[in-house]
Design an enzyme around this catalytic site. Structure first.
Site, PDB file in Angstrom:
ATOM      1  CE  LYS A 174      51.457  39.705  38.717  1.00 16.75           C
ATOM      2  NZ  LYS A 174      50.876  40.899  38.090  1.00 16.75           N
ATOM      3  N   GLY A 226      53.192  50.257  42.396  1.00 19.41           N
ATOM      4  CA  GLY A 226      51.784  49.893  42.568  1.00 19.41           C
ATOM      5  C   GLY A 226      51.248  50.457  43.860  1.00 19.41           C
ATOM      6  CB  SER A 227      48.205  49.625  45.773  1.00 22.45           C
ATOM      7  OG  SER A 227      48.473  48.344  46.305  1.00 22.45           O
ATOM      8  CB  THR A 229      47.535  47.725  50.226  1.00 22.53           C
ATOM      9  OG1 THR A 229      46.762  48.890  50.384  1.00 22.53           O
ATOM     10  CG2 THR A 229      47.080  46.650  51.168  1.00 22.53           C
ATOM     11  N   GLY A 231      52.637  47.173  48.083  1.00 15.13           N
ATOM     12  CA  GLY A 231      54.054  47.530  48.216  1.00 15.13           C
ATOM     13  C   GLY A 231      54.574  47.258  49.623  1.00 15.13           C
ATOM     14  CD  GLU A 248      57.929  55.693  43.058  1.00 14.45           C
ATOM     15  OE1 GLU A 248      57.167  56.508  43.582  1.00 14.45           O
ATOM     16  OE2 GLU A 248      59.165  55.690  43.231  1.00 14.45           O
ATOM     17  CB  CYS A 282      51.853  57.098  41.538  1.00 14.94           C
ATOM     18  SG  CYS A 282      53.213  57.004  40.424  1.00 14.94           S
ATOM     19  CD  GLU A 383      47.507  56.503  45.026  1.00 16.60           C
ATOM     20  OE1 GLU A 383      47.737  55.385  45.479  1.00 16.60           O
ATOM     21  OE2 GLU A 383      48.289  57.117  44.262  1.00 16.60           O
TER      22      GLU A 383
HETATM   23  C1  UN1 Z   1      53.212  56.924  37.458  1.00 17.84           C
HETATM   24  O1  UN1 Z   1      52.186  57.558  37.649  1.00 17.84           O
HETATM   25  O2  UN1 Z   1      53.316  55.756  37.888  1.00 17.84           O
HETATM   26  O3  UN1 Z   1      55.388  62.248  35.659  1.00 17.84           O
HETATM   27  C2  UN1 Z   1      54.371  57.451  36.709  1.00 17.84           C
HETATM   28  C3  UN1 Z   1      54.512  61.524  35.211  1.00 17.84           C
HETATM   29  C4  UN1 Z   1      54.897  60.383  34.286  1.00 17.84           C
HETATM   30  C5  UN1 Z   1      55.199  59.142  35.080  1.00 17.84           C
HETATM   31  C6  UN1 Z   1      54.108  58.747  36.019  1.00 17.84           C
HETATM   32  N1  UN1 Z   1      56.012  60.776  33.493  1.00 17.84           N
HETATM   33  O4  UN1 Z   1      53.349  61.671  35.499  1.00 17.84           O
END
Ligand code: UN1
Length: 493
Positions: A174, A226-227, A229, A231, A248, A282, A383
């Site tokens: 998805k 994703g976020s 919350t 996750g 993650e 992230c 964040e």
């Molecule tokens: C992400 O932000 O979900 O190291 C992954 C990095 C990228 C991957 C980011 N190669 O910022």
């Protein structure tokens, strides 16, 4: 307007829900990309059934043969790189040089996964008995649900989907509701490469649909980016249902700058780390931690250069920073500026929507910097996922490390220093899954473990060889060729 379809069991199918939604270009909200299925439970059921049926044969295909197909996946991504980069930029905003890098990460992942199908090493160990052999090897888990965010529309899904398939699993994917076109092209590429029907399925829809995949009894594993919350909610459901889940989630990644650092290098690093992908990674640098001896000077350098960053449509080659993904994210950025001001942080750059000329058509927010951010502030802790950087002053190296670690997340981190002792202390003491020395917090490579500690994840690592720990189970085998009953722990002792 183009109407897109789900990809289930090797066929392009209209959603059984009969519902569609429109996806727009965040750099120009009048530009509608297409209509995408707003799938429902019947669509999810169909996709899971096709993945379940396909698993029966796919698990038996010799792993190196699966690898041959993945090699083709990498070749097709490479062939379509330029065209696909533009599609991704139109859909989610980041400049074409960044979307090209995003695809390159998928190409690297495809080739790595393909080559890993000729390793997927197991272990052997001596038996405690004569004429008995002990082996262990990796086996697939089954049907994997993959749910990802918008910011890396190809790379991040590829980190999960390609190793999952290399290992002999089948997948229901998805994509984020904001990047369905990229998801559709992912399916086209898998189809062209010869991934058999049902091994890879894509179902489009909004957030609610993720739960239908997570809760489906025939889905054995969930890979989520994703976020925090969402996750944590997924983790809770998987805990109850006893499913394997790899999460993650958020980051609040620090970059430390010591007085002995090459300040120009540190400056380039923080600009790329904080404002690359409009701060929507992230791994983005959201906390800059600067030693008091260079604090004022470094902030001046930062303002001077950050104020020159060129915002615009990512399809324009001059653009350095694209829009944020949607109106809600724009509102979040505004909200955090308000919070920062109320908390007493010093706004030294930006702080509002960018609406000059063409920018008024999209969701643009000025690169924003708050100085004098202290550890008790929400600006320091939460964040934001936008182009907002907090700067905090510290008194010493020890203070810098303590400040960096004063955080619920632990994904990426960075220190700029020329002092080897500081560098190695930082490697040892920063609480994060990734630490960069004299490089920004972003820039993970596909063949290395990727993931975080504390609130960022639940102990798994994507990327590299470690991703196979997520997508495989261990099978242990004892072969007894003694022709007699040998009782472990008993007959030999
Ligand atoms: C992400 O932000 O979900 O190291 C992954 C990095 C990228 C991957 C980011 N190669 O910022």
């Amino acid at each position: 307007m183009e109407k897109f379809k789900n990809y289930i069991n090797g066929q392009w199918l209209e959603p059984l829900s009969g519902k569609y939604y429109q996806n727009i270009n965040p750099a120009n909200i009048e530009d509608i990309i297409g209509e995408f299925p707003e799938s429902g439970l019947e669509d999810v059921n169909l996709a899971v059934k096709s993945a379940k049926d396909a698993f029966r044969n796919w698990r038996l295909v010799p792993a190196p043969k699966r690898g041959d197909i993945l090699k083709k996946v990498g070749d097709i991504f490479a062939r379509r790189k330029n065209e696909l980069a533009r599609i991704m930029t139109r859909e989610m905003g980041k400049p074409v040089f960044e979307t090209s890098g995003d695809i390159q990460e998928a190409i690297d992942t495809a080739y790595y996964a393909a080559s890993e199908t000729r390793r997927l090493f197991g272990y052997t160990a001596p038996s405690e008995m004569l004429n008995k052999m002990n082996l262990s090897f990796r086996v697939p888990v089954g049907v994997c649900g993959v749910i990802t965010a918008f910011n890396f529309p190809i790379a991040v899904p590829s980190w999960k989907i390609l190793p999952a398939i290399a290992s002999g699993n089948t997948v229901v994917y998805k994509p984020s509701k904001d990047v369905p076109h990229s998801g559709s092209i992912f399916a086209e590429i898998m189809e062209e490469a010869g991934v058999p029907p049902g091994v890879f399925n894509v179902v489009f829809g909004k957030g609610y649909m993720g739960n239908m995949i997570v809760e489906h009894p025939d889905v054995h594993l969930i890979g989520f980016t994703g976020s925090t919350t969402i996750g944590c909610q997924i983790g809770e459901i998987c805990g109850k249902l006893n499913k394997r889940v790899s999460l993650e989630m958020g980051g609040k990644n620090p970059q430390i700058v010591m007085p002995d650092a090459n300040l120009d290098l540190a400056l380039d690093g923080v600009l790329w780390g904080a404002f690359g992908t409009t701060g929507q990674r992230c791994t983005a640098t959201s906390r800059l931690i600067v030693h008091k001896d260079i604090y004022d000077k470094f902030i001046d350098m930062l303002i001077e250069k950050a104020s020159k960053l060129r915002l615009g449509n990512g399809l324009d080659p001059q653009t350095q920073v694209g829009p944020v993904i949607h109106k809600q994210q724009l509102d979040t950025c505004e909200e955090y500026v308000k919070i920062g001001l109320e908390e007493g942080a010093r706004l030294v750059l930006g702080g509002k929507r960018a609406t000059d000329g063409e920018l008024s058509k999209g969701y643009f927010f000025e690169p924003t910097i708050f100085a004098d951010v202290t550890r008790n502030m929400r600006l320091f802790k939460e964040e934001i996922f936008g182009p907002i950087l907090s700067v905090t002053k510290v008194d010493s190296f020890e203070d810098a490390i303590e400040t960096a670690n004063d955080c619920e997340f632990g994904l990426s981190s960075s220190i700029y220093t020329t002092n080897v002792n500081y560098a190695f202390n930082a490697i040892r003491d920063i609480e994060a899954g990734i630490t960069y020395i004299n490089a920004p917090t972003i820039g993970a490579e596909a063949h290395m473990p990727f993931g975080g500690v504390k609130g960022t994840g639940n102990g798994h690592r994507e990327g590299g060889w470690t991703v196979f720990d997520i997508f495989t189970e261990w099978k242990t085998v004892y072969v007894d060729f003694s022709d007699k009953l040998q009782r472990a722990q008993i007959d030999n002792y």
